[in-house]
Design a protein around this motif. Structure first.
Motif, mmCIF file in Angstrom:
data_model
loop_
_atom_site.group_PDB
_atom_site.id
_atom_site.type_symbol
_atom_site.label_atom_id
_atom_site.label_comp_id
_atom_site.label_asym_id
_atom_site.label_seq_id
_atom_site.Cartn_x
_atom_site.Cartn_y
_atom_site.Cartn_z
ATOM 1 N N LEU A 37 -7.939 0.836 -7.447
ATOM 2 C CA LEU A 37 -8.137 -0.619 -7.516
ATOM 3 C C LEU A 37 -9.621 -0.942 -7.690
ATOM 4 O O LEU A 37 -9.996 -1.784 -8.515
ATOM 5 N N ARG A 38 -10.442 -0.235 -6.931
ATOM 6 C CA ARG A 38 -11.891 -0.479 -7.021
ATOM 7 C C ARG A 38 -12.408 -0.133 -8.411
ATOM 8 O O ARG A 38 -13.223 -0.856 -8.978
ATOM 9 N N GLN A 39 -11.877 0.979 -8.950
ATOM 10 C CA GLN A 39 -12.294 1.378 -10.294
ATOM 11 C C GLN A 39 -11.870 0.322 -11.315
ATOM 12 O O GLN A 39 -12.641 -0.047 -12.202
ATOM 13 N N ALA A 40 -10.621 -0.163 -11.156
ATOM 14 C CA ALA A 40 -10.110 -1.154 -12.115
ATOM 15 C C ALA A 40 -10.950 -2.422 -12.080
ATOM 16 O O ALA A 40 -11.282 -3.000 -13.126
ATOM 17 N N LEU A 41 -11.301 -2.845 -10.852
ATOM 18 C CA LEU A 41 -12.122 -4.055 -10.723
ATOM 19 C C LEU A 41 -13.520 -3.837 -11.305
ATOM 20 O O LEU A 41 -14.065 -4.711 -11.982
ATOM 21 N N ALA A 42 -14.074 -2.662 -11.042
ATOM 22 C CA ALA A 42 -15.426 -2.355 -11.537
ATOM 23 C C ALA A 42 -15.435 -2.316 -13.064
ATOM 24 O O ALA A 42 -16.369 -2.822 -13.700
ATOM 25 N N GLU A 43 -14.387 -1.731 -13.649
ATOM 26 C CA GLU A 43 -14.315 -1.667 -15.117
ATOM 27 C C GLU A 43 -14.246 -3.063 -15.725
ATOM 28 O O GLU A 43 -14.733 -3.309 -16.828
ATOM 29 N N LEU A 89 -8.304 5.890 5.259
ATOM 30 C CA LEU A 89 -9.760 5.813 5.096
ATOM 31 C C LEU A 89 -10.345 7.174 4.755
ATOM 32 O O LEU A 89 -11.219 7.297 3.894
ATOM 33 N N ARG A 90 -9.839 8.198 5.414
ATOM 34 C CA ARG A 90 -10.338 9.551 5.144
ATOM 35 C C ARG A 90 -10.056 9.938 3.685
ATOM 36 O O ARG A 90 -10.919 10.483 2.983
ATOM 37 N N THR A 91 -8.853 9.619 3.213
ATOM 38 C CA THR A 91 -8.500 9.932 1.822
ATOM 39 C C THR A 91 -9.408 9.176 0.849
ATOM 40 O O THR A 91 -9.945 9.742 -0.104
ATOM 41 N N LEU A 92 -9.562 7.890 1.123
ATOM 42 C CA LEU A 92 -10.347 7.057 0.213
ATOM 43 C C LEU A 92 -11.809 7.482 0.173
ATOM 44 O O LEU A 92 -12.429 7.528 -0.896
ATOM 45 N N LEU A 93 -12.368 7.792 1.356
ATOM 46 C CA LEU A 93 -13.769 8.225 1.387
ATOM 47 C C LEU A 93 -13.941 9.545 0.639
ATOM 48 O O LEU A 93 -14.934 9.752 -0.061
ATOM 49 N N GLY A 94 -12.952 10.410 0.784
ATOM 50 C CA GLY A 94 -12.985 11.680 0.045
ATOM 51 C C GLY A 94 -12.994 11.439 -1.457
ATOM 52 O O GLY A 94 -13.761 12.057 -2.204
ATOM 53 N N GLU A 95 -12.164 10.485 -1.882
ATOM 54 C CA GLU A 95 -12.102 10.192 -3.319
ATOM 55 C C GLU A 95 -13.388 9.532 -3.805
ATOM 56 O O GLU A 95 -13.873 9.814 -4.896
ATOM 57 N N GLU A 96 -13.929 8.641 -2.965
ATOM 58 C CA GLU A 96 -15.198 8.007 -3.315
ATOM 59 C C GLU A 96 -16.285 9.071 -3.494
ATOM 60 O O GLU A 96 -17.073 9.016 -4.432
ATOM 61 N N ILE A 122 -13.244 -12.839 -4.302
ATOM 62 C CA ILE A 122 -12.808 -11.447 -4.132
ATOM 63 C C ILE A 122 -11.292 -11.364 -3.941
ATOM 64 O O ILE A 122 -10.619 -10.529 -4.542
ATOM 65 N N VAL A 123 -10.738 -12.267 -3.133
ATOM 66 C CA VAL A 123 -9.290 -12.212 -2.864
ATOM 67 C C VAL A 123 -8.512 -12.424 -4.151
ATOM 68 O O VAL A 123 -7.578 -11.667 -4.465
ATOM 69 N N LEU A 124 -8.931 -13.434 -4.924
ATOM 70 C CA LEU A 124 -8.213 -13.725 -6.171
ATOM 71 C C LEU A 124 -8.325 -12.536 -7.130
ATOM 72 O O LEU A 124 -7.332 -12.123 -7.747
ATOM 73 N N ALA A 125 -9.529 -11.966 -7.246
ATOM 74 C CA ALA A 125 -9.724 -10.819 -8.137
ATOM 75 C C ALA A 125 -8.855 -9.640 -7.698
ATOM 76 O O ALA A 125 -8.224 -8.970 -8.530
ATOM 77 N N THR A 126 -8.787 -9.421 -6.403
ATOM 78 C CA THR A 126 -7.985 -8.299 -5.880
ATOM 79 C C THR A 126 -6.496 -8.524 -6.150
ATOM 80 O O THR A 126 -5.794 -7.633 -6.632
ATOM 81 N N LEU A 127 -6.039 -9.738 -5.838
ATOM 82 C CA LEU A 127 -4.612 -10.036 -6.059
ATOM 83 C C LEU A 127 -4.251 -9.871 -7.532
ATOM 84 O O LEU A 127 -3.160 -9.408 -7.872
ATOM 85 N N SER A 128 -5.186 -10.232 -8.415
ATOM 86 C CA SER A 128 -4.895 -10.160 -9.857
ATOM 87 C C SER A 128 -4.583 -8.732 -10.302
ATOM 88 O O SER A 128 -3.799 -8.519 -11.220
ATOM 89 N N GLN A 129 -5.207 -7.761 -9.635
ATOM 90 C CA GLN A 129 -5.008 -6.369 -10.039
ATOM 91 C C GLN A 129 -3.834 -5.714 -9.320
ATOM 92 O O GLN A 129 -3.500 -4.556 -9.594
ATOM 93 N N LEU A 130 -3.258 -6.434 -8.377
ATOM 94 C CA LEU A 130 -2.155 -5.832 -7.609
ATOM 95 C C LEU A 130 -0.788 -6.296 -8.096
ATOM 96 O O LEU A 130 0.209 -6.154 -7.402
ATOM 97 N N ARG A 131 -0.766 -6.840 -9.306
ATOM 98 C CA ARG A 131 0.540 -7.139 -9.897
ATOM 99 C C ARG A 131 1.226 -5.829 -10.251
ATOM 100 O O ARG A 131 2.426 -5.768 -10.398
ATOM 101 N N THR A 132 0.423 -4.777 -10.423
ATOM 102 C CA THR A 132 0.965 -3.414 -10.537
ATOM 103 C C THR A 132 0.443 -2.607 -9.347
ATOM 104 O O THR A 132 -0.669 -2.872 -8.867
ATOM 105 N N PRO A 133 1.219 -1.648 -8.852
ATOM 106 C CA PRO A 133 0.787 -0.913 -7.650
ATOM 107 C C PRO A 133 -0.539 -0.177 -7.881
ATOM 108 O O PRO A 133 -0.748 0.435 -8.928
ATOM 109 N N GLN A 134 -1.402 -0.259 -6.890
ATOM 110 C CA GLN A 134 -2.714 0.396 -6.947
ATOM 111 C C GLN A 134 -3.019 0.959 -5.567
ATOM 112 O O GLN A 134 -2.625 0.363 -4.571
#
Lengths: 323, 122
Positions: B38-44, A39-46, B21-33
């Motif tokens: 992951l949040r950036q990929a979903l937002a894009e 969480l600390r890492t992620l918040l830092g990145e955010e 949300i779960v389905l959208a998240t799982l869709s992006q985790l076919r490759t490691p994130q």
């Protein structure tokens, strides 16, 4: 420096650290370190992401905005928990609250007058002792209920299919179980016989044994109130016989039964407070307490009968459409 | 006091989004994130998910045995990378099928609703 300005003067990393620590405190021990580190890492990145988007350096105001948007540590910790098993399911919350309030209220209602009477109404003498015994002690009820709900939650988790299987409660409310009512009739006759025998024995042996003196009825009671008790019992027996013969409750017999319950409460009140029942104090006082308890039970039973007998599903008022 | 219609609308839309949300998240985790990427990929892709919702969700999915994760140190701080495990992949396939089925049905219903309304109108 005010608390608000102190927060704004803090370094972003310190704010994140404080926030993560608050979240970690609310997590299970085995998750704390791993989640906290991530969480600390992620918040830092955010935070760095936000700073890059706005073209500003991360500062305390930006960090606070991020952390407040992330959620209160209570909420965040809750989101990290897997879905659990509620001890009191939402659909039972209202019933739980009512049972608790009614239970506590009943214990207080019964014990307060006793304590006041024992202290002859002087508040200074009864408030403290009552509160530290029966008053505070009434809170055993929510504790007991919580224990029961925990056992129920365990059963739901352990045997979910059995706990969830719905069982229909369809039964004929007007049906009279003849064997059961005959048993009740027998018990009533035996009870009346015992009571009358006791009155006769204690009165005729008034100068004899201690037991006879203890169970000796008050002369005024025998002359005025006791005949009404016998009359009431006779009416009760007639009702029982009618129900056994007919095998079903009817609207009339239900009304008579309800009326008799209310008459019984009045009669019991008169017996308890209209003078002595027994001559001996040792027998008279417990009898009076038992009669009051019986009145409460009868009133509760009457209220329950009325509540259960109400129409459960009412037709809604039909909307009328003007033409 | 009755809720304002715009508040009700916002809540219902939120519930609708929460369901996918779960389905959208799982869709992006076919490759490691990791969380932030992951949040950036979903937002894009147009699916903005609050960080306070997404990061705990990753942990919950992992606890439910659907994701595998590991710490990696590359350029920058150590990051925890998540990816679908075999159970997660199976669930993703199943949810995708359900989603397509559901959207087909709802599309049909929405279309049907329009035609019924047209027919019912005087």
């Amino acid at each position: 420096m005010s608390a608000h300005s102190a927060k704004l003067a803090a370094k972003p990393d310190d704010l994140i650290e404080a926030y993560v620590t608050d979240v970690m405190k609310r997590l299970p021990m085995k998750q704390r370190n791993d989640v906290g580190f991530e969480l600390r890492t992620l918040l830092g990145e955010e935070l760095r992401g936000r700073a890059a988007d706005t073209g500003q350096s991360p500062d305390a105001a930006m960090t606070l905005d991020l952390l407040r948007g992330f959620g209160h540590p209570d909420e965040v910790a809750l989101r990290y928990h897997p879905p659990g098993i509620p001890i009191i399911p939402p659909q039972h919350t209202v019933a739980f609250a009512w049972t608790t309030f009614i239970g506590i209220g009943l214990q207080w209602a019964v014990t307060l007058p006793m304590a006041m009477k024992a202290a002859e109404g002087q508040a200074i003498n009864w408030v403290g002792p009552w509160w530290t015994t029966y008053g505070l002690g009434a809170f055993w009820i929510p504790g007991f209920l919580v224990t029961l709900t925990m056992i129920a939650a365990f059963v739901r988790q352990r045997w979910p299919a059995g706990a969830e299987a719905w069982k229909p409660k369809v039964f004929d409310r007007d049906h009279v179980s003849r064997p059961l009512f005959m048993l009740g009739l027998g018990a009533a006759l035996v009870g009346i016989g015992l009571w009358v025998s006791l009155a006769w024995w204690a009165t005729t042996n008034a100068d004899g044994s201690v037991a006879a003196q203890v169970f000796r009825f008050d002369a005024d009671f025998l002359a005025t109130r006791a005949p009404l008790v016998l009359l009431y019992w006779a009416a009760g027996i007639v009702l029982l016989v009618v129900l056994i013969v007919e095998g079903r409750w009817r609207r009339l017999t239900r009304r008579i039964d309800m009326g008799m319950k209310l008459v019984c409460v009045i009669l019991l009140g008169w017996i308890a407070f209209g003078g002595r029942v027994f001559v001996a104090e040792a027998t008279n006082e417990p009898t009076r307490g038992a009669l009051v308890l019986l009145m409460i039970i009868l009133l509760a039973d009457a209220a329950w009968t009325l509540w259960r007998g109400r129409r459960r599903i009412r037709a809604p008022e039909a909307a009328t459409h003007g033409g | 006091m009755a809720e304002r219609p715009e508040d009700t609308g916002a809540k219902l839309e939120q519930e609708l989004r929460r369901g996918v949300i779960v389905l959208a998240t799982l869709s992006q985790l076919r490759t490691p994130q990791y969380g932030y990427s992951l949040r950036q990929a979903l937002a894009e892709a147009g699916m903005t998910i609050e960080e306070g919702t997404l990061y705990p969700l990753l942990r919950r999915l992992e606890a439910q045995g659907l994701l595998a994760s590991e710490w990696r140190i590359e350029d920058g701080p150590p990051r925890r990378y998540y990816t679908l495990n075999p159970q997660g992949e199976a669930l993703f396939a199943s949810l995708t099928k359900s989603w397509r089925n559901l959207t087909g049905i709802v599309d049909g219903l929405i279309g049907e609703g329009k035609s019924t309304k047209r027919k019912a109108a005087p």
